[in-house]
Design a protein around this motif. Sequence first.
Motif, PDB file in Angstrom:
ATOM      1  N   TYR A 190      44.027  85.883  14.881  1.00  0.00           N
ATOM      2  CA  TYR A 190      44.352  86.887  15.881  1.00  0.00           C
ATOM      3  C   TYR A 190      43.141  87.267  16.728  1.00  0.00           C
ATOM      4  O   TYR A 190      42.006  87.234  16.253  1.00  0.00           O
ATOM      5  CB  TYR A 190      44.829  88.184  15.206  1.00  0.00           C
ATOM      6  CG  TYR A 190      46.044  88.052  14.339  1.00  0.00           C
ATOM      7  CD1 TYR A 190      47.320  88.109  14.888  1.00  0.00           C
ATOM      8  CD2 TYR A 190      45.930  87.901  12.961  1.00  0.00           C
ATOM      9  CE1 TYR A 190      48.442  88.014  14.092  1.00  0.00           C
ATOM     10  CE2 TYR A 190      47.060  87.799  12.154  1.00  0.00           C
ATOM     11  CZ  TYR A 190      48.317  87.856  12.728  1.00  0.00           C
ATOM     12  OH  TYR A 190      49.430  87.755  11.933  1.00  0.00           O
ATOM     13  N   THR A 191      43.424  87.689  17.946  1.00  0.00           N
ATOM     14  CA  THR A 191      42.421  88.404  18.730  1.00  0.00           C
ATOM     15  C   THR A 191      42.449  89.857  18.251  1.00  0.00           C
ATOM     16  O   THR A 191      43.378  90.268  17.537  1.00  0.00           O
ATOM     17  CB  THR A 191      42.747  88.368  20.234  1.00  0.00           C
ATOM     18  OG1 THR A 191      43.970  89.082  20.458  1.00  0.00           O
ATOM     19  CG2 THR A 191      42.871  86.942  20.754  1.00  0.00           C
ATOM     20  N   GLN A 192      41.480  90.637  18.674  1.00  0.00           N
ATOM     21  CA  GLN A 192      41.457  92.042  18.260  1.00  0.00           C
ATOM     22  C   GLN A 192      42.693  92.782  18.769  1.00  0.00           C
ATOM     23  O   GLN A 192      43.301  93.570  18.041  1.00  0.00           O
ATOM     24  CB  GLN A 192      40.182  92.724  18.740  1.00  0.00           C
ATOM     25  CG  GLN A 192      40.040  94.131  18.206  1.00  0.00           C
ATOM     26  CD  GLN A 192      38.673  94.729  18.480  1.00  0.00           C
ATOM     27  OE1 GLN A 192      37.863  94.172  19.207  1.00  0.00           O
ATOM     28  NE2 GLN A 192      38.413  95.865  17.882  1.00  0.00           N
ATOM     29  N   GLU A 211      45.695  91.512  19.502  1.00  0.00           N
ATOM     30  CA  GLU A 211      46.861  91.059  18.731  1.00  0.00           C
ATOM     31  C   GLU A 211      46.894  91.721  17.356  1.00  0.00           C
ATOM     32  O   GLU A 211      47.957  92.116  16.875  1.00  0.00           O
ATOM     33  CB  GLU A 211      46.842  89.537  18.579  1.00  0.00           C
ATOM     34  CG  GLU A 211      47.084  88.789  19.862  1.00  0.00           C
ATOM     35  CD  GLU A 211      46.757  87.317  19.762  1.00  0.00           C
ATOM     36  OE1 GLU A 211      47.236  86.565  20.621  1.00  0.00           O
ATOM     37  OE2 GLU A 211      46.014  86.897  18.842  1.00  0.00           O
ATOM     38  N   TRP A 212      45.729  91.844  16.730  1.00  0.00           N
ATOM     39  CA  TRP A 212      45.634  92.463  15.411  1.00  0.00           C
ATOM     40  C   TRP A 212      46.071  93.926  15.482  1.00  0.00           C
ATOM     41  O   TRP A 212      46.784  94.417  14.613  1.00  0.00           O
ATOM     42  CB  TRP A 212      44.202  92.334  14.901  1.00  0.00           C
ATOM     43  CG  TRP A 212      43.957  92.827  13.528  1.00  0.00           C
ATOM     44  CD1 TRP A 212      43.106  93.829  13.160  1.00  0.00           C
ATOM     45  CD2 TRP A 212      44.526  92.344  12.310  1.00  0.00           C
ATOM     46  NE1 TRP A 212      43.124  94.009  11.799  1.00  0.00           N
ATOM     47  CE2 TRP A 212      43.984  93.102  11.254  1.00  0.00           C
ATOM     48  CE3 TRP A 212      45.449  91.346  12.014  1.00  0.00           C
ATOM     49  CZ2 TRP A 212      44.336  92.888   9.923  1.00  0.00           C
ATOM     50  CZ3 TRP A 212      45.796  91.131  10.683  1.00  0.00           C
ATOM     51  CH2 TRP A 212      45.246  91.893   9.655  1.00  0.00           C
ATOM     52  N   GLN A 213      45.662  94.607  16.533  1.00  0.00           N
ATOM     53  CA  GLN A 213      46.077  95.998  16.714  1.00  0.00           C
ATOM     54  C   GLN A 213      47.582  96.080  16.946  1.00  0.00           C
ATOM     55  O   GLN A 213      48.247  96.979  16.440  1.00  0.00           O
ATOM     56  CB  GLN A 213      45.328  96.627  17.881  1.00  0.00           C
ATOM     57  CG  GLN A 213      43.862  96.845  17.598  1.00  0.00           C
ATOM     58  CD  GLN A 213      43.069  97.242  18.831  1.00  0.00           C
ATOM     59  OE1 GLN A 213      43.550  97.143  19.954  1.00  0.00           O
ATOM     60  NE2 GLN A 213      41.834  97.694  18.613  1.00  0.00           N
ATOM     61  N   GLN A 214      48.129  95.126  17.701  1.00  0.00           N
ATOM     62  CA  GLN A 214      49.563  95.143  18.004  1.00  0.00           C
ATOM     63  C   GLN A 214      50.425  94.910  16.767  1.00  0.00           C
ATOM     64  O   GLN A 214      51.520  95.447  16.674  1.00  0.00           O
ATOM     65  CB  GLN A 214      49.876  94.100  19.079  1.00  0.00           C
ATOM     66  CG  GLN A 214      49.359  94.482  20.437  1.00  0.00           C
ATOM     67  CD  GLN A 214      49.493  93.378  21.473  1.00  0.00           C
ATOM     68  OE1 GLN A 214      49.616  92.201  21.153  1.00  0.00           O
ATOM     69  NE2 GLN A 214      49.482  93.766  22.744  1.00  0.00           N
ATOM     70  N   VAL A 215      49.942  94.112  15.820  1.00  0.00           N
ATOM     71  CA  VAL A 215      50.719  93.887  14.591  1.00  0.00           C
ATOM     72  C   VAL A 215      50.362  94.902  13.515  1.00  0.00           C
ATOM     73  O   VAL A 215      50.889  94.854  12.407  1.00  0.00           O
ATOM     74  CB  VAL A 215      50.560  92.440  14.049  1.00  0.00           C
ATOM     75  CG1 VAL A 215      51.043  91.426  15.050  1.00  0.00           C
ATOM     76  CG2 VAL A 215      49.142  92.148  13.589  1.00  0.00           C
ATOM     77  N   SER A 216      49.465  95.820  13.859  1.00  0.00           N
ATOM     78  CA  SER A 216      49.034  96.886  12.946  1.00  0.00           C
ATOM     79  C   SER A 216      48.543  96.350  11.614  1.00  0.00           C
ATOM     80  O   SER A 216      48.752  96.961  10.568  1.00  0.00           O
ATOM     81  CB  SER A 216      50.174  97.883  12.720  1.00  0.00           C
ATOM     82  OG  SER A 216      50.592  98.437  13.944  1.00  0.00           O
TER      83      SER A 216
END
Length: 102
Positions: free
Chosen positions: A79-81, A83-88
């Motif tokens: 993941y990008t940062q 994307e990682w935030q979006q998938v929690s």
Amino acid sequence: MIQDLIERKLQAAFNPIHLDVQNESYMHNVPPGSESHFKVVVVSEQFEDKKLIARHRAINAALSDELENHIHALSIHAYTQLEWQQVSGAVPESPKCAGGGK
């Protein structure tokens, strides 16, 4: 240990914001204590503007010796940062083993 080696190589190659390496061998029909099935979660700025296949290829390249000699299966979540935030931080569960007695 293979898990420690995977962690060191991924840390060196990607300088990840988040790294999680899980030995999932226990979920498969292998002897106790095996290190043959892994899931990796790598969150790195290096994945910005890279397609998923390019991210997987980069991880496979970083672990080429382990894949050739030690690892039977590798589940990759890159993941990008953002994307990682979006998938929690939620990573998909690995599928159940389809081969052998588990």
